[in-house]
Write a protein that holds these residues in place. Sequence first.
Motif, PDB file in Angstrom:
ATOM      1  N   ARG A  37       0.717  -1.013  -0.152  1.00 42.49           N
ATOM      2  CA  ARG A  37       0.081   0.083   0.030  1.00 42.49           C
ATOM      3  C   ARG A  37       0.803   1.099   0.101  1.00 42.49           C
ATOM      4  NH1 ARG A  37      -5.059  -1.713   1.664  1.00 42.49           N
ATOM      5  NH2 ARG A  37      -5.266  -3.678   0.650  1.00 42.49           N
ATOM      6  N   ASP A  38       2.079   1.096   0.602  1.00 43.12           N
ATOM      7  CA  ASP A  38       3.005   2.346   0.419  1.00 43.12           C
ATOM      8  C   ASP A  38       4.413   2.075   0.103  1.00 43.12           C
ATOM      9  OD1 ASP A  38       4.078   1.092   2.721  1.00 43.12           O
ATOM     10  OD2 ASP A  38       2.733   2.319   4.005  1.00 43.12           O
ATOM     11  N   ASP A  39       5.472   2.832  -0.171  1.00 42.31           N
ATOM     12  CA  ASP A  39       6.557   2.483  -0.402  1.00 42.31           C
ATOM     13  C   ASP A  39       7.343   1.558   0.499  1.00 42.31           C
ATOM     14  OD1 ASP A  39       9.015   2.940  -2.175  1.00 42.31           O
ATOM     15  OD2 ASP A  39       9.927   3.646  -0.343  1.00 42.31           O
ATOM     16  N   THR A  40       7.130   1.631   1.896  1.00 46.24           N
ATOM     17  CA  THR A  40       7.738   0.811   2.787  1.00 46.24           C
ATOM     18  C   THR A  40       7.155  -0.592   2.708  1.00 46.24           C
ATOM     19  OG1 THR A  40       7.917   2.646   4.269  1.00 46.24           O
ATOM     20  CG2 THR A  40       7.848   0.368   5.567  1.00 46.24           C
ATOM     21  N   GLU A  41       5.925  -0.858   2.264  1.00 50.91           N
ATOM     22  CA  GLU A  41       5.267  -2.047   2.313  1.00 50.91           C
ATOM     23  C   GLU A  41       5.913  -2.626   1.026  1.00 50.91           C
ATOM     24  OE1 GLU A  41       1.263  -2.020   4.997  1.00 50.91           O
ATOM     25  OE2 GLU A  41       1.122  -1.871   2.689  1.00 50.91           O
ATOM     26  N   ARG A  42       6.061  -2.049  -0.082  1.00 51.05           N
ATOM     27  CA  ARG A  42       6.593  -2.389  -1.398  1.00 51.05           C
ATOM     28  C   ARG A  42       8.084  -2.834  -1.137  1.00 51.05           C
ATOM     29  NH1 ARG A  42       2.891   1.117  -3.223  1.00 51.05           N
ATOM     30  NH2 ARG A  42       4.175   2.997  -3.423  1.00 51.05           N
ATOM     31  N   ARG A  43       8.761  -2.193  -0.417  1.00 51.08           N
ATOM     32  CA  ARG A  43      10.219  -2.628  -0.072  1.00 51.08           C
ATOM     33  C   ARG A  43      10.197  -3.786   0.742  1.00 51.08           C
ATOM     34  NH1 ARG A  43      13.483   2.380   2.769  1.00 51.08           N
ATOM     35  NH2 ARG A  43      14.876   0.564   2.747  1.00 51.08           N
ATOM     36  N   VAL A  44       9.354  -3.995   1.705  1.00 56.14           N
ATOM     37  CA  VAL A  44       9.150  -5.474   2.207  1.00 56.14           C
ATOM     38  C   VAL A  44       8.677  -6.507   1.449  1.00 56.14           C
ATOM     39  CG1 VAL A  44       7.930  -6.725   3.885  1.00 56.14           C
ATOM     40  CG2 VAL A  44       8.354  -4.530   4.469  1.00 56.14           C
ATOM     41  N   LYS A 105      17.541   3.824  -6.305  1.00 51.99           N
ATOM     42  CA  LYS A 105      18.893   4.780  -6.305  1.00 51.99           C
ATOM     43  C   LYS A 105      18.607   6.330  -6.219  1.00 51.99           C
ATOM     44  CE  LYS A 105      21.608   1.503  -7.614  1.00 51.99           C
ATOM     45  NZ  LYS A 105      22.760   1.269  -6.547  1.00 51.99           N
ATOM     46  N   ARG A 106      17.005   6.595  -6.197  1.00 54.47           N
ATOM     47  CA  ARG A 106      16.795   7.890  -6.087  1.00 54.47           C
ATOM     48  C   ARG A 106      15.843   8.048  -5.078  1.00 54.47           C
ATOM     49  NH1 ARG A 106      15.810  10.465 -11.773  1.00 54.47           N
ATOM     50  NH2 ARG A 106      14.827  12.101 -10.453  1.00 54.47           N
ATOM     51  N   ASP A 107      15.732   9.304  -4.258  1.00 56.32           N
ATOM     52  CA  ASP A 107      14.799   9.306  -3.409  1.00 56.32           C
ATOM     53  C   ASP A 107      13.525  10.252  -3.901  1.00 56.32           C
ATOM     54  OD1 ASP A 107      13.112   9.397  -1.229  1.00 56.32           O
ATOM     55  OD2 ASP A 107      14.207  10.951   0.117  1.00 56.32           O
ATOM     56  N   ASP A 108      12.797   9.596  -5.089  1.00 61.54           N
ATOM     57  CA  ASP A 108      11.853  10.145  -5.668  1.00 61.54           C
ATOM     58  C   ASP A 108      10.539   9.064  -5.773  1.00 61.54           C
ATOM     59  OD1 ASP A 108      10.283  11.292  -7.940  1.00 61.54           O
ATOM     60  OD2 ASP A 108      11.974  12.127  -8.755  1.00 61.54           O
ATOM     61  N   ALA A 109       9.446   9.577  -5.554  1.00 59.21           N
ATOM     62  CA  ALA A 109       8.298   8.487  -5.465  1.00 59.21           C
ATOM     63  C   ALA A 109       7.907   8.332  -6.842  1.00 59.21           C
ATOM     64  CB  ALA A 109       7.150   9.423  -4.841  1.00 59.21           C
ATOM     65  N   ARG A 110       7.927   9.283  -7.917  1.00 56.67           N
ATOM     66  CA  ARG A 110       7.618   8.940  -9.222  1.00 56.67           C
ATOM     67  C   ARG A 110       8.606   8.038  -9.865  1.00 56.67           C
ATOM     68  NH1 ARG A 110       6.612  14.250 -12.393  1.00 56.67           N
ATOM     69  NH2 ARG A 110       8.377  15.080 -11.363  1.00 56.67           N
ATOM     70  N   ARG A 113       7.996   4.487  -8.466  1.00 54.73           N
ATOM     71  CA  ARG A 113       6.545   4.088  -9.218  1.00 54.73           C
ATOM     72  C   ARG A 113       6.736   3.481 -10.565  1.00 54.73           C
ATOM     73  NH1 ARG A 113       3.988   8.527  -6.601  1.00 54.73           N
ATOM     74  NH2 ARG A 113       4.249   9.679  -8.642  1.00 54.73           N
ATOM     75  N   ARG A 114       7.736   4.215 -11.144  1.00 56.16           N
ATOM     76  CA  ARG A 114       8.090   3.626 -12.529  1.00 56.16           C
ATOM     77  C   ARG A 114       8.832   2.343 -12.639  1.00 56.16           C
ATOM     78  NH1 ARG A 114      10.214   9.192 -13.450  1.00 56.16           N
ATOM     79  NH2 ARG A 114       8.823  10.356 -14.429  1.00 56.16           N
ATOM     80  N   TRP A 115       9.623   2.251 -11.711  1.00 57.61           N
ATOM     81  CA  TRP A 115      10.426   0.811 -11.710  1.00 57.61           C
ATOM     82  C   TRP A 115       9.429  -0.258 -10.820  1.00 57.61           C
ATOM     83  CZ3 TRP A 115      14.120   0.404 -14.628  1.00 57.61           C
ATOM     84  CH2 TRP A 115      14.885   1.270 -14.962  1.00 57.61           C
ATOM     85  N   ASP A 116       8.638   0.267  -9.924  1.00 57.80           N
ATOM     86  CA  ASP A 116       7.558  -0.779  -9.615  1.00 57.80           C
ATOM     87  C   ASP A 116       6.795  -1.115 -10.787  1.00 57.80           C
ATOM     88  OD1 ASP A 116       8.418  -0.444  -7.217  1.00 57.80           O
ATOM     89  OD2 ASP A 116       6.777   1.015  -6.459  1.00 57.80           O
ATOM     90  N   ARG A 117       6.407  -0.226 -11.648  1.00 59.53           N
ATOM     91  CA  ARG A 117       5.565  -1.012 -12.839  1.00 59.53           C
ATOM     92  C   ARG A 117       6.343  -1.837 -13.937  1.00 59.53           C
ATOM     93  NH1 ARG A 117       3.235   4.361 -12.756  1.00 59.53           N
ATOM     94  NH2 ARG A 117       4.733   5.427 -13.961  1.00 59.53           N
ATOM     95  N   ALA A 118       7.834  -1.558 -13.703  1.00 54.69           N
ATOM     96  CA  ALA A 118       8.718  -2.618 -14.604  1.00 54.69           C
ATOM     97  C   ALA A 118       8.688  -3.858 -13.852  1.00 54.69           C
ATOM     98  CB  ALA A 118      10.091  -1.782 -14.569  1.00 54.69           C
ATOM     99  N   ILE A 119       8.741  -3.857 -12.504  1.00 54.31           N
ATOM    100  CA  ILE A 119       8.912  -5.122 -11.901  1.00 54.31           C
ATOM    101  C   ILE A 119       7.567  -5.914 -12.239  1.00 54.31           C
ATOM    102  CG2 ILE A 119       8.945  -6.233  -9.475  1.00 54.31           C
ATOM    103  CD1 ILE A 119      10.436  -4.058  -8.637  1.00 54.31           C
TER     104      ILE A 119
END
Length: 334
Positions: A37-44, A105-110, A113-119
């Motif tokens: 649901r958020d970046d921390t959970e996606r990192r988990v 590699k970058r502290d940027d939400a967008r 999100r782009r790399w999450d879509r790539a995954i």
Amino acid sequence: MATTTVWFIIIAFLWTGYFFLEGFDFGVGVLLPVLGRDDTERRVLINTIGPVWDGNEVWFIVAGAATFAAFPEWYATLFSGFYLPLLAILLALIVRGVAFEYRGKRDDARWRRRWDRAIFWGSVVPAFLWGVAFANLVRGVPLDAAHEYAGTLGDLLSPFALLGGLTTLTLFVLHGAVFVALKTTGDVRRRANRAARVMVTAAIAVGGLFLLLTQLLYGKPVTWLTVAAAVTGLAVAAVAGARGREGWAFAGTGTAIAFAVATLFLALFPHVMPSTLDAANGLTTSNAASSPYTLKIMTIVALTFTPMVMLYQGWTYWVFRRRIGTHHIPRPVA
């Protein structure tokens, strides 16, 4: 037992290991936007497979190399006839691997999100196309007298092949959901268990239909046993998941994947690539194999190094066996 048969079994074993291990990697990637649901959970979620995903892909490399060395005619015809689907799989795997490495590699939400879509897409594409490819191997493809692929891309997209793709996709997503439930704590674990309960129904429906059609159209008496074992594995996963027994559920999904792959290879044998134009044009373990001396040397090498690789990979999983949660993820520093 003929050496060619031994190598057919070895290659079947390698593909089984690849689908068992990389299967839950694909599932985690597909579920990344659903369970996180958020970046921390996606990192988990990413960290559950972070230490092992690249090692799991080694099974694919070894399976391809073993096919090239043991059955070069099969390898040549397969990679030329299935060129576009296999290219799509390779590109997706490359993009997914880059996404894992570049996401943070970058502290940027967008950026993330782009790399999450790539995954996500880098997991969906191979999870679907592997099923399409193996369904076509069992069904057969148009091969001419020179063992060259004589069809088009459309010939690879039959209803049976597309059902095979949906089968591997649903099985891998289920496998990944159970793996996440087994490896995490808190809200992520609860969502993963809910996703697994939904996906097991889809896997039984889609996978059961595909295996039944495979058995009725191309199966042998012995494959009734592997079909029954695969369905039993899914039933075990459903019951264990409902009772919160995540380890047993993971064993159930793994069993289902292993016996589904066994069903395909047993239905295929002694062919490695049947021809739909003329049965005489098909490739078998005999006419597609390397020389007996080459197979003998390869057998010695395989029996020597395969146990070592499996022990090392098992040790890796043992080291990273503990559950993780959001409290294990370091907070960003201002």
